[in-house]
Design an enzyme around this catalytic site. Structure first.
Site, PDB file in Angstrom:
ATOM      1  N   THR A  36       7.681 -11.046 -41.241  1.00  0.00           N
ATOM      2  CA  THR A  36       7.794  -9.657 -40.784  1.00  0.00           C
ATOM      3  C   THR A  36       7.487  -8.656 -41.893  1.00  0.00           C
ATOM      4  O   THR A  36       6.912  -7.591 -41.645  1.00  0.00           O
ATOM      5  CB  THR A  36       9.198  -9.403 -40.231  1.00  0.00           C
ATOM      6  OG1 THR A  36      10.175  -9.847 -41.195  1.00  0.00           O
ATOM      7  CG2 THR A  36       9.416 -10.145 -38.914  1.00  0.00           C
ATOM      8  N   ASN A  76      -2.212   9.946  21.259  1.00  0.00           N
ATOM      9  CA  ASN A  76      -1.744   8.581  21.499  1.00  0.00           C
ATOM     10  C   ASN A  76      -2.899   7.616  21.273  1.00  0.00           C
ATOM     11  O   ASN A  76      -3.947   7.728  21.909  1.00  0.00           O
ATOM     12  CB  ASN A  76      -1.220   8.411  22.922  1.00  0.00           C
ATOM     13  CG  ASN A  76      -0.676   7.005  23.147  1.00  0.00           C
ATOM     14  OD1 ASN A  76       0.447   6.703  22.784  1.00  0.00           O
ATOM     15  ND2 ASN A  76      -1.488   6.136  23.738  1.00  0.00           N
ATOM     16  N   HIS A  91       0.798  -0.007  18.064  1.00  0.00           N
ATOM     17  CA  HIS A  91       0.628  -1.401  17.686  1.00  0.00           C
ATOM     18  C   HIS A  91      -0.839  -1.812  17.705  1.00  0.00           C
ATOM     19  O   HIS A  91      -1.653  -1.270  18.446  1.00  0.00           O
ATOM     20  CB  HIS A  91       1.411  -2.340  18.609  1.00  0.00           C
ATOM     21  CG  HIS A  91       1.600  -1.823  19.994  1.00  0.00           C
ATOM     22  ND1 HIS A  91       2.833  -1.728  20.600  1.00  0.00           N
ATOM     23  CD2 HIS A  91       0.721  -1.325  20.897  1.00  0.00           C
ATOM     24  CE1 HIS A  91       2.692  -1.209  21.809  1.00  0.00           C
ATOM     25  NE2 HIS A  91       1.423  -0.959  22.013  1.00  0.00           N
ATOM     26  N   ALA A 123      -9.176   2.688  28.912  1.00  0.00           N
ATOM     27  CA  ALA A 123      -8.990   1.412  28.226  1.00  0.00           C
ATOM     28  C   ALA A 123     -10.267   0.588  28.261  1.00  0.00           C
ATOM     29  O   ALA A 123     -11.000   0.582  29.249  1.00  0.00           O
ATOM     30  CB  ALA A 123      -7.843   0.645  28.871  1.00  0.00           C
ATOM     31  N   ASN A 151     -15.827   2.357  11.429  1.00  0.00           N
ATOM     32  CA  ASN A 151     -16.224   3.356  10.431  1.00  0.00           C
ATOM     33  C   ASN A 151     -17.336   2.906   9.502  1.00  0.00           C
ATOM     34  O   ASN A 151     -17.858   3.715   8.737  1.00  0.00           O
ATOM     35  CB  ASN A 151     -15.004   3.775   9.600  1.00  0.00           C
ATOM     36  CG  ASN A 151     -14.364   2.594   8.884  1.00  0.00           C
ATOM     37  OD1 ASN A 151     -14.407   1.468   9.372  1.00  0.00           O
ATOM     38  ND2 ASN A 151     -13.753   2.844   7.743  1.00  0.00           N
TER      39      ASN A 151
END
Length: 454
Positions: free
Chosen positions: A79, A374, A360, A420, A383
């Site tokens: 040291t 929603n 979800h 949908a 994307n």
């Protein structure tokens, strides 16, 4: 006087059984030596000398653009020899503080106490009383005054009974330090140049030697093997957990939390078990963090909730927003006030507006979503075209039906409804209903193929 810090970090750490230099092994996701450098900087030091040896390339790659002077110790000869390599960077009027790269838990308050204990032109050493001092250098006193330090292998039977031991950390006047280092000898059991020998030299030269002690012995513990490393990790985590509780957080079990950065908490924060915090995390008042969540460099506003096993990285949650369970917020994601994403929803570089929901099974990337929207299950913002990312804009009040793909760039106007199963490739005007499903067919008497037996 200027504060000049010398950090000894040249050792290999053979007992770690690793190719990684010992001081680069992590405590709380940060290398031990980085902890020491950060503490040295917190003292307002004017210079830091980092004495390195083994694994130089890895050290320099890990520490990057640190404001330190790199000092090579080509041979590890003790040291004292290590500190002497920094002599050229030490001024006579410096106060030299000697620290160790494998002692990561030393506190700023302890080092300030050590520096305050040093009288003008004197030296101060940090000592600690241990019930079992085996292996440590003993502090030798006569009439209460420190006269030297004797290493374990060189101590006689009487000296081995001393329980006050040397930590190696000391504050020394620069001019005298260089003189004493030049007088060191390696005539000892280890054939090394002991830094501790300068304490006896200081006594012989009539220099005042003062001492200070840490609040806890764990502050001055080093890590020479992975067992000791784990003990330091646990001590760090215990201290970090206690700090959070004192600041207003409720920890379900303080022993089951991992803090790997800087966490700021408001009042009445509730943190369940096995939560990991990394980087800079800010939690507002009344925030709830569920079990197994991982939070990295994020901001969570008042009354928000992170449900179990949710990952939040580089993201923001507004007031009373919620995410999870099993959700993932990637960098650039933001949930506005009262917004919600549920299980198996991933959101990246997108804003989900006030009161909007994706309950979800959705992927939201590079999107600007307004208020009261929603997002149905199975929705995907497409994307990426294979070369570039494109933006999806969904304005206020839109209803997106389940299993919908939005092929960016595309804009959905206010209060529009997407049926949908639709694939949306063109902009949708306000208040429109858009359905792109193929016509349903009914084939009577259809027989499914029969699997052939081998």
């Amino acid at each position: 006087m200027s504060l000049n810090v010398v950090i000894l970090a040249a050792g290999k750490g053979t007992r770690m059984r690793s190719d990684l230099p010992k001081v680069l092994h992590p405590i709380a996701h940060k290398s031990m030596v980085q902890h020491v450098i950060d503490t040295a900087n917190s003292l307002g030091s004017q210079a830091i000398q980092l004495v390195y040896g083994y694994g130089a390339d890895k050290l320099q790659a890990s520490l990057g653009e640190q404001q330190v002077n790199w000092v090579l110790q080509a041979e590890q000869l003790g040291t004292g020899h290590a500190v002497a390599q920094a002599n050229a960077n030490i001024n006579d009027d410096d106060t030299v503080l000697i620290l160790y790269g494998d002692v990561p838990l030393i506190q700023q308050s302890t080092l300030n106490a050590l520096l305050d204990a040093r009288t003008h032109d004197g030296m101060a050493i940090l000592t600690v009383d241990l019930p079992n001092p085996s292996g440590y250098g003993r502090i030798v006193r006569i009439d209460g005054k420190v006269v030297g330090i004797i290493e374990q292998k060189d101590a006689n039977e009487e000296q081995l009974q001393i329980t006050e031991v040397n930590t190696g950390i000391m504050a020394v006047p620069g001019k005298q330090l260089k003189v004493w280092l030049s007088r060191l000898s390696n005539s000892n059991a280890q054939a090394e140049y002991y830094l501790t020998d300068i304490v006896a030299m200081a006594h012989e030269d009539g220099v005042a030697i003062d001492t200070a002690q840490p609040q806890s012995a764990i502050e001055v513990e080093g890590a020479n093997n992975r067992v000791q490393l784990a003990l330091l990790e646990r001590a760090y985590q215990t201290r970090a957990a206690e700090k959070l509780m004192l600041e207003g957080a409720n920890l379900r079990d303080p022993a089951r939390i991992d803090i790997r950065g800087e966490v700021t908490v408001g009042m009445d924060v509730m943190i369940d078990i096995n939560v990991i915090f990394q980087g800079k995390v800010v939690l507002g008042n009344n925030v709830t963090i569920g079990a197994g969540a991982i939070l990295i460099d994020c901001e969570i506003a008042d009354n928000a909730e992170i449900k179990p096993y949710t990952i939040v990285e580089g993201a923001k949650l507004g007031q009373a927003a919620s995410a999870g369970p099993f959700a993932r917020l990637r960098p650039g994601a933001e949930l506005k006030e009262d917004a919600h994403i549920g299980n198996f929803v991933e959101i990246k570089k997108s804003v989900l507006g006030v009161g909007s929901k994706a309950g979800h099974l959705a992927y939201i990337g590079d999107a600007q979503i307004g208020a009261g929207v929603n997002i149905g299950a199975g929705t995907i913002t497409c994307n990426y075209d294979g070369a570039n990312k494109h933006l999806t804009v969904i304005e206020d009040g839109v209803f997106v039906g389940s299993d919908t793909q939005l092929v960016a760039p595309v804009t959905i106007g206010k209060n529009a409804t997407l049926g949908a199963g639709s694939t949306i490739c063109k902009d949708v005007a306000e208040n429109e209903l858009v359905i792109t499903r193929v016509k349903q067919r009914h084939i009577q008497g259809w027989q499914r193929p029969i699997k052939q037996k081998k």
